[in-house]
Design an enzyme around this catalytic site. Sequence first.
Site, PDB file in Angstrom:
ATOM      1  N   ARG A   8       0.687  -1.121   0.038  1.00  0.00           N
ATOM      2  CA  ARG A   8       0.177  -0.019  -0.004  1.00  0.00           C
ATOM      3  C   ARG A   8       0.871   1.172   0.114  1.00  0.00           C
ATOM      4  O   ARG A   8       2.272   1.212   0.109  1.00  0.00           O
ATOM      5  CB  ARG A   8      -1.001   0.108   1.051  1.00  0.00           C
ATOM      6  CG  ARG A   8      -0.707  -0.701   2.432  1.00  0.00           C
ATOM      7  CD  ARG A   8       0.245   0.083   3.340  1.00  0.00           C
ATOM      8  NE  ARG A   8       0.169   1.501   3.159  1.00  0.00           N
ATOM      9  CZ  ARG A   8       1.118   2.353   3.697  1.00  0.00           C
ATOM     10  NH1 ARG A   8       2.251   2.095   3.903  1.00  0.00           N
ATOM     11  NH2 ARG A   8       0.840   3.679   3.603  1.00  0.00           N
ATOM     12  N   GLY A   9       0.147   2.346  -0.082  1.00  0.00           N
ATOM     13  CA  GLY A   9       1.053   3.806  -0.125  1.00  0.00           C
ATOM     14  C   GLY A   9       0.987   4.023  -1.764  1.00  0.00           C
ATOM     15  O   GLY A   9       1.460   3.058  -2.704  1.00  0.00           O
ATOM     16  N   ALA A  10       0.645   5.108  -2.255  1.00  0.00           N
ATOM     17  CA  ALA A  10       0.705   5.473  -3.564  1.00  0.00           C
ATOM     18  C   ALA A  10       1.836   4.908  -4.375  1.00  0.00           C
ATOM     19  O   ALA A  10       1.662   4.361  -5.391  1.00  0.00           O
ATOM     20  CB  ALA A  10       0.436   6.763  -3.758  1.00  0.00           C
ATOM     21  N   ARG A  17      -6.838  -0.300  -7.000  1.00  0.00           N
ATOM     22  CA  ARG A  17      -7.352   0.952  -6.275  1.00  0.00           C
ATOM     23  C   ARG A  17      -7.444   2.164  -7.058  1.00  0.00           C
ATOM     24  O   ARG A  17      -6.639   2.641  -7.571  1.00  0.00           O
ATOM     25  CB  ARG A  17      -6.131   1.023  -5.099  1.00  0.00           C
ATOM     26  CG  ARG A  17      -6.251  -0.241  -4.041  1.00  0.00           C
ATOM     27  CD  ARG A  17      -5.392   0.149  -2.880  1.00  0.00           C
ATOM     28  NE  ARG A  17      -6.091   1.018  -1.943  1.00  0.00           N
ATOM     29  CZ  ARG A  17      -5.371   1.530  -0.934  1.00  0.00           C
ATOM     30  NH1 ARG A  17      -4.186   1.178  -0.542  1.00  0.00           N
ATOM     31  NH2 ARG A  17      -6.161   2.189   0.117  1.00  0.00           N
ATOM     32  N   GLN A  30      -2.357   2.526   9.763  1.00  0.00           N
ATOM     33  CA  GLN A  30      -0.846   2.528   9.173  1.00  0.00           C
ATOM     34  C   GLN A  30       0.186   3.506  10.216  1.00  0.00           C
ATOM     35  O   GLN A  30       1.296   2.988  10.102  1.00  0.00           O
ATOM     36  CB  GLN A  30      -0.902   3.368   8.023  1.00  0.00           C
ATOM     37  CG  GLN A  30      -1.588   2.706   6.824  1.00  0.00           C
ATOM     38  CD  GLN A  30      -3.101   3.015   6.668  1.00  0.00           C
ATOM     39  OE1 GLN A  30      -3.900   3.227   7.722  1.00  0.00           O
ATOM     40  NE2 GLN A  30      -3.890   2.900   5.571  1.00  0.00           N
ATOM     41  N   ASP A  89      -1.710  11.117  -2.360  1.00  0.00           N
ATOM     42  CA  ASP A  89      -2.349  10.028  -3.200  1.00  0.00           C
ATOM     43  C   ASP A  89      -2.683  10.543  -4.696  1.00  0.00           C
ATOM     44  O   ASP A  89      -2.473   9.810  -5.705  1.00  0.00           O
ATOM     45  CB  ASP A  89      -3.526   9.247  -2.750  1.00  0.00           C
ATOM     46  CG  ASP A  89      -2.926   7.998  -1.776  1.00  0.00           C
ATOM     47  OD1 ASP A  89      -2.799   8.343  -0.526  1.00  0.00           O
ATOM     48  OD2 ASP A  89      -3.040   6.893  -2.367  1.00  0.00           O
ATOM     49  N   ASN A 138      -5.478  12.498   0.255  1.00  0.00           N
ATOM     50  CA  ASN A 138      -4.533  11.511   1.118  1.00  0.00           C
ATOM     51  C   ASN A 138      -5.360  10.856   2.106  1.00  0.00           C
ATOM     52  O   ASN A 138      -6.581  11.063   2.198  1.00  0.00           O
ATOM     53  CB  ASN A 138      -3.631  12.569   1.645  1.00  0.00           C
ATOM     54  CG  ASN A 138      -2.438  11.710   2.348  1.00  0.00           C
ATOM     55  OD1 ASN A 138      -1.836  10.819   1.774  1.00  0.00           O
ATOM     56  ND2 ASN A 138      -2.075  11.927   3.686  1.00  0.00           N
ATOM     57  N   LYS A 139      -4.863   9.910   2.891  1.00  0.00           N
ATOM     58  CA  LYS A 139      -5.516   9.121   3.876  1.00  0.00           C
ATOM     59  C   LYS A 139      -6.603  10.143   4.843  1.00  0.00           C
ATOM     60  O   LYS A 139      -6.314  10.876   5.106  1.00  0.00           O
ATOM     61  CB  LYS A 139      -4.416   8.584   4.528  1.00  0.00           C
ATOM     62  CG  LYS A 139      -5.049   7.466   5.908  1.00  0.00           C
ATOM     63  CD  LYS A 139      -5.947   6.462   5.379  1.00  0.00           C
ATOM     64  CE  LYS A 139      -5.281   5.721   4.255  1.00  0.00           C
ATOM     65  NZ  LYS A 139      -6.338   4.922   3.378  1.00  0.00           N
TER      66      LYS A 139
HETATM   67  O1  MRU Z   1      -4.452   3.338   1.933  1.00  0.00           O
HETATM   68  P1  MRU Z   1      -2.943   3.556   1.931  1.00  0.00           P
HETATM   69  O2  MRU Z   1      -2.231   3.112   3.203  1.00  0.00           O
HETATM   70  O3  MRU Z   1      -2.413   2.983   0.526  1.00  0.00           O
HETATM   71  O4  MRU Z   1      -2.919   4.955   2.077  1.00  0.00           O
HETATM   72  C1  MRU Z   1      -1.620   5.807   1.990  1.00  0.00           C
HETATM   73  C2  MRU Z   1      -1.528   7.070   2.104  1.00  0.00           C
HETATM   74  O5  MRU Z   1      -2.386   7.819   2.251  1.00  0.00           O
HETATM   75  C3  MRU Z   1      -0.155   7.838   2.079  1.00  0.00           C
HETATM   76  O6  MRU Z   1      -0.286   8.909   2.608  1.00  0.00           O
HETATM   77  C4  MRU Z   1      -0.028   7.998   0.385  1.00  0.00           C
HETATM   78  O7  MRU Z   1      -0.288   6.987  -0.349  1.00  0.00           O
HETATM   79  C5  MRU Z   1       1.474   8.531   0.255  1.00  0.00           C
HETATM   80  S1  MRU Z   1       2.470   7.568   0.607  1.00  0.00           S
HETATM   81  C6  MRU Z   1       4.000   8.105   0.207  1.00  0.00           C
END
Ligand code: MRU
Length: 347
Positions: free
Chosen positions: A49-51, A92, A199, A240, A250-251
């Site tokens: 996970r994470g963009a 996603r 997270q 994201d 973002n999250k």
């Molecule tokens: O749902 P996730 O864990 O994929 O969400 C991640 C985030 O929101 C991060 O802040 C974003 O992807 C940037 S990661 C460098």
Amino acid sequence: MVKKIPETLFWKDNVLLLLNQLELPYKVTYKECKNYKDVINAIKVMIVRGAPAIGVAAAYGMLLAGIKSAGLSSSAKLVFMKKAANDLISSRPTAVNLKWAVEKMMKVVEQSLKLNPENYISILYESATDIYNEDILTNMKMSEFGARLLKKDSVVITHCNAGALATAGYGTALGMIRTAYKNGKIKNVFVDETRPYLQGARLTAWELQQEKIPYTLITDNMAGYMMKTEKVDAVIVGADRIAMNGDVANKVGTYSLSILAKYHKIPFYVVAPSSTVDFATLYGIKIKIEERSADEVLKINGRSIAPKDTQVRYPGFDITPASNITMIITEKGVYKPNKISILKKVK
Ligand code: MRU
């Protein structure tokens, strides 16, 4: 430095290995992906996970699809690869890096089938590896730019995990914190636990602990009180997707944090690679927000925390308006949010 955290993902003997983030911080195990469909599943259930990390994983997913399609005719290969690309992109919906990486790989597929079909697989391998390596270099560059904005002994708040685990390595928001720490600029990091997937508590706290960077875990609803009663110098988050007007997805929880920061006159920094900027989306409101399973809200560690049949809303992300953001930090430079569209012209 990067090496203290186990690799988020790597390629070995025609298999993509993904650090299983569902098992962290308790176990370091890797999930093997031998097929692009394994990668899709791993992205959906958030093993990775994470963009930026899902973008890099999807690039290797395209390589796996390429290997699978090796025996087909050129035209059948193209059809197969287009389907794989679409399936990967829709695994996603919010992180634009996924689309960016898959479209980049799809261009390579089209070109190599036309110009160099006999080296199709090795060209795909090189392209996926370039995306991987570039991500780490990009993170280190933006972290350097970002760290310059902080003063000595800063106390910062971060949300979710935008660290090595969310990228091919080093991290974006957490990368900036890493570099700043090395330069004597971080005294403490308040880590939002980041309900419901945690997270912050599971991943960011673990990364910081591995690197011995001082941190304090808080629940998301404590951030305002910390800002009011303690010295907080900056909020630092990842992204994201960034719209042309500087709004940032973002999250979920990032938006509330930005309002708190604005109220308390605390700078709010977004750290993200230029591949997170979506030139096709003018305003944040146009960004598709992922809705995830109610179970992630209703249960903690598999145990229900609410009465049976409780109705749940669970947007995985939210939109922070450009007006709440002090600066967006990219590998190409630091920009006021309303100037981010300039990136279209910056090489
Ligand atoms: O749902 P996730 O864990 O994929 O969400 C991640 C985030 O929101 C991060 O802040 C974003 O992807 C940037 S990661 C460098």
